[in-house]
Design a protein around this motif. Structure first.
Motif, PDB file in Angstrom:
ATOM      1  N   LEU A   1      -6.731   5.169  -1.094  1.00 12.77           N
ATOM      2  CA  LEU A   1      -6.556   3.975  -0.268  1.00 12.77           C
ATOM      3  C   LEU A   1      -7.627   2.922  -0.571  1.00 12.77           C
TER       4      LEU A   1
ATOM      5  N   VAL B   1       0.828  -1.203   0.000  1.00 14.10           N
ATOM      6  CA  VAL B   1       0.000   0.000   0.000  1.00 14.10           C
ATOM      7  C   VAL B   1       0.864   1.255   0.000  1.00 14.10           C
TER       8      VAL B   1
ATOM      9  N   TYR C   1      -2.568   8.056   7.829  1.00 14.42           N
ATOM     10  CA  TYR C   1      -3.415   6.871   7.710  1.00 14.42           C
ATOM     11  C   TYR C   1      -2.665   5.680   8.298  1.00 14.42           C
TER      12      TYR C   1
END
Length: 238
Positions: free
Chosen positions: A227, A143, A176
């Protein structure tokens, strides 16, 4: 260290408010009052062990399920962040080298916390963190590798509470992370939102261990959409 600190915090809270409940990272839940204290006695334990400054004590007060007050102390920086629901967020400045008082007693006026003005995603400085389990780190690595080319840069501080305060003060544009717990973000989340940020998860969900995002509202939307397309709420197969 963590357990001893949490026990001391709990004793002091219950000495003043014996009917309240407490949810602590180390001791779990106790009591059944309308007011519940959410305590993380040491957020950023690895930083603490290695002598790095980004570790914090985080305490939030919750009434009927809503966080109404929060405090994050960052002792190594001499900083104390506070927020009251509807009353803004504040930073008590660090003591000057010549000061002998504690940071909260320097007599210097507090500074109003305010998140950064809106920036496009490609100009955003974004904080994040990683879990300890290998299966989760594999996905978190995928990610962050996909996020990095889309933003100004990435920072990994090692404490969710500190990172949320950094969003509140404009030291980060956004944050995040998957895997943070309620005690990690309860106080810092209120500090960030009272400073003008938005706090939440993916697909309209609230912040949770599945995903916690904090940023100025426009940037929040852009980061959340990025995301969401990366399917970050998963672990690699065993």
């Amino acid at each position: 260290m963590d357990r001893a600190a949490e026990a001391m915090i709990a004793r002091r809270l219950l000495a003043e408010r014996p009917g309240d409940a407490i949810l602590g990272e180390e001791g779990g839940e106790s009591g059944h009052g309308r007011v519940r204290w959410i305590v993380d006695p040491l957020d950023g334990t690895v930083n603490y062990l290695y002598g790095l400054p980004d570790w914090a004590v985080s305490i939030a007060a919750e009434v009927d399920g809503s966080v109404v007050a929060g405090v994050v102390a960052i002792p190594a920086r001499g900083e104390l962040f506070t927020a009251i629901l509807g009353g803004g967020a504040w930073l008590r400045p660090a003591a000057r080298p010549s000061d002998t008082a504690q940071p909260s007693d320097t007599g210097r006026p507090p500074i109003a916390a305010r998140c950064n003005a809106p920036v496009p995603l490609h100009q955003a400085l974004v904080g994040t963190g990683f879990g300890y389990a290998a299966a989760r780190r594999v996905v978190q690595g995928e990610v962050v590798a996909a996020v990095l080319p889309r933003v100004r840069d990435i920072r990994r501080g090692g404490s969710c509470a500190v990172d949320l305060c950094s969003v509140a003060m404009g030291r980060l544009d956004a944050f995040y992370e998957r895997g943070v717990n309620y005690w990690d973000f309860a106080a810092g989340g209120l500090i960030a939102t009272e400073a003008g940020a938005r706090l939440g998860g993916l697909n309209g969900k609230p912040a949770s261990p599945d995903m916690t995002i904090a940023a100025e509202p426009g940037l929040f939307t852009a980061l959340r959409e990025l995301l969401a397309g990366l399917d970050p709420e998963r672990d690699a197969p065993g």
